[in-house]
Scaffold this active site. Structure first.
Site, PDB file in Angstrom:
ATOM      1  N   LYS A  73       1.896  17.976 -24.901  1.00 54.50           N
ATOM      2  CA  LYS A  73       1.697  19.288 -24.250  1.00 54.50           C
ATOM      3  C   LYS A  73       3.043  19.968 -24.023  1.00 54.50           C
ATOM      4  O   LYS A  73       4.091  19.308 -23.995  1.00 54.50           O
ATOM      5  CB  LYS A  73       0.975  19.137 -22.911  1.00 54.50           C
ATOM      6  CG  LYS A  73       1.681  18.239 -21.860  1.00 54.50           C
ATOM      7  CD  LYS A  73       2.749  18.922 -21.014  1.00 54.50           C
ATOM      8  CE  LYS A  73       3.422  17.983 -20.040  1.00 54.50           C
ATOM      9  NZ  LYS A  73       4.676  18.499 -19.478  1.00 54.50           N
ATOM     10  N   GLY A 102       3.311   9.785 -22.533  1.00 55.01           N
ATOM     11  CA  GLY A 102       2.836   8.593 -21.818  1.00 55.01           C
ATOM     12  C   GLY A 102       1.519   8.871 -21.114  1.00 55.01           C
ATOM     13  O   GLY A 102       0.597   8.042 -21.133  1.00 55.01           O
ATOM     14  N   ASP A 139      -0.051  14.447 -14.859  1.00 60.64           N
ATOM     15  CA  ASP A 139      -0.540  15.298 -15.952  1.00 60.64           C
ATOM     16  C   ASP A 139      -1.521  14.580 -16.882  1.00 60.64           C
ATOM     17  O   ASP A 139      -1.971  15.155 -17.872  1.00 60.64           O
ATOM     18  CB  ASP A 139       0.599  15.992 -16.723  1.00 60.64           C
ATOM     19  CG  ASP A 139       1.677  15.041 -17.188  1.00 60.64           C
ATOM     20  OD1 ASP A 139       1.459  13.829 -17.074  1.00 60.64           O
ATOM     21  OD2 ASP A 139       2.718  15.512 -17.649  1.00 60.64           O
TER      22      ASP A 139
HETATM   23  O1  C5P Z   1       2.638  11.641 -11.370  1.00 60.32           O
HETATM   24  P1  C5P Z   1       3.769  11.077 -12.131  1.00 60.32           P
HETATM   25  O2  C5P Z   1       3.819   9.573 -12.048  1.00 60.32           O
HETATM   26  O3  C5P Z   1       3.847  11.540 -13.537  1.00 60.32           O
HETATM   27  O4  C5P Z   1       5.064  11.617 -11.428  1.00 60.32           O
HETATM   28  C1  C5P Z   1       6.341  11.056 -11.668  1.00 60.32           C
HETATM   29  C2  C5P Z   1       7.308  11.521 -10.582  1.00 60.32           C
HETATM   30  O5  C5P Z   1       7.541  12.926 -10.706  1.00 60.32           O
HETATM   31  C3  C5P Z   1       6.810  11.340  -9.159  1.00 60.32           C
HETATM   32  O6  C5P Z   1       7.095  10.061  -8.680  1.00 60.32           O
HETATM   33  C4  C5P Z   1       7.588  12.420  -8.432  1.00 60.32           C
HETATM   34  O7  C5P Z   1       8.918  12.007  -8.193  1.00 60.32           O
HETATM   35  C5  C5P Z   1       7.651  13.546  -9.448  1.00 60.32           C
HETATM   36  N1  C5P Z   1       6.560  14.533  -9.280  1.00 60.32           N
HETATM   37  C6  C5P Z   1       6.562  15.383  -8.195  1.00 60.32           C
HETATM   38  N2  C5P Z   1       5.562  16.298  -8.044  1.00 60.32           N
HETATM   39  C7  C5P Z   1       4.559  16.386  -8.949  1.00 60.32           C
HETATM   40  C8  C5P Z   1       4.531  15.536 -10.069  1.00 60.32           C
HETATM   41  C9  C5P Z   1       5.552  14.619 -10.208  1.00 60.32           C
HETATM   42  O8  C5P Z   1       7.466  15.328  -7.357  1.00 60.32           O
HETATM   43  N3  C5P Z   1       3.608  17.295  -8.774  1.00 60.32           N
END
Ligand code: C5P
Length: 304
Positions: free
Chosen positions: A12, A116, A150
């Protein structure tokens, strides 16, 4: 009953990513637009063997421009595919199961392209098929959200709005077909590092609202002129090459260019397919990964 399945999991880009604020749970509140693109990992599922096993298959270069490998990915429990499989076994099958998963990796790692997360969501779909588990879409969406903010998007695909931490998905009017040039520097960026850099620009959500009306108009130059990413200044600060890539794409004739997600991949919107190839050619070098593709109207698909 199906005991094997082949799925393709797209990447994406985010034409709009607005960070509204910081939440108490450590995440950021977002309003963002997801757009699926024609670059795919492939995942093959076959019941049998002993336990859950993951094999990562070397993949031939899918385009003349993508010479650099996607990056080194471990086939152990740190891999999101394994995490997704373990979660599916625990929450849906409620027990152990034997399955071999073969992952053909083409989407670069730590790139801002959601590879991922797409693989994780495809794993939930694939296991649901081969174990004939009949988990409904809402269950798969809820499990996907636990694997990555995502990940739920890839179950829907096409063009969609994300809210919350990005996991609440609303399908949008499909974007007009857009030729894209993706350029990633040799190194990757860590998503938490980008969010925690203190350089993100907070915004109001208005750009996403405006973007929805531009989608309805299907006006490519206007869409390309309205791209916005709150995390772009953070990606520029952490990796100055990212800004140079964006400028390079604009100089080469892109209608608009933007860092995708938390970067460091920059996508440029080209006025046509031939123009995209012309824009891509001078972007190569310095270990970069360069890929010409276009928007797609689908998400994860079962292809075998
Ligand atoms: O959800 P995901 O594991 O992909 O997110 C990875 C990191 O990105 C989170 O641990 C956080 O530090 C940051 N993040 C965030 N706010 C979001 C999505 C991700 O701060 N909405």
């Amino acid at each position: 009953m199906k005991t094997t399945a082949l799925l393709r999991a797209p990447a994406k880009v985010n034409p709009i990513l607005e960070v509204l604020g910081k939440r108490d749970d450590g995440y950021h509140e977002l309003v963002l637009v997801f757009q699926a693109v024609g670059l795919y990992d492939e995942l093959e599922f076959a019941r049998g063997g002993e336990g859950v096993r993951l094999e990562i298959v070397e993949s031939p270069s899918p385009s003349a421009f993508s010479q650099a490998p996607p990056g080194k990915l471990a086939a152990d429990d740190s891999n999101l595919v394994m995490k997704a499989a373990r979660l599916f076994l625990k929450e849906v099958l409620k027990g152990e199961a034997d399955v071999l998963i073969r992952l053909k990796k083409r989407i670069p790692l730590a790139a801002g392209l959601g590879g991922g997360s797409s693989d994780a969501a495809a794993t939930l779909m694939g296991l649901n098929l081969v174990f004939n588990a009949l988990a409904p879409p809402q269950t798969l969406e809820a499990l996907a959200a636990r694997l990555g903010s995502d990940a739920p998007f890839f179950l829907t695909g096409g063009t969609a709005l994300g809210t919350g931490r990005g996991e609440v998905i609303t399908p949008l009017e499909p974007a007009p077909p857009m030729p894209l040039v993706l350029v990633k520097p040799a190194a990757g960026l860590s998503t938490p590092a980008v969010y925690q850099s203190g350089k993100a620009l907070f915004s109001s959500g208005e750009r996403a609202r405006n973007f929805r009306s531009l989608l309805r108009e299907k006006n490519l130059p206007k869409i390309a002129g309205s791209l916005f990413n709150s995390l772009q200044p953070a990606a520029f600060a952490l990796m100055p090459e990212v800004e140079a890539i964006k400028q390079g794409l604009m100089r080469a004739g892109a209608l608009g260019a933007l860092v995708s997600g938390s970067g460091p991949t920059v996508f440029g919107i080209a006025p046509g397919k031939a123009a995209a190839e012309k824009i891509a050619a001078p972007m190569e070098g310095e270990g970069r990964w360069v890929f010409v593709t276009s928007t797609i109207g689908t998400g994860i698909e079962v292809i075998g």
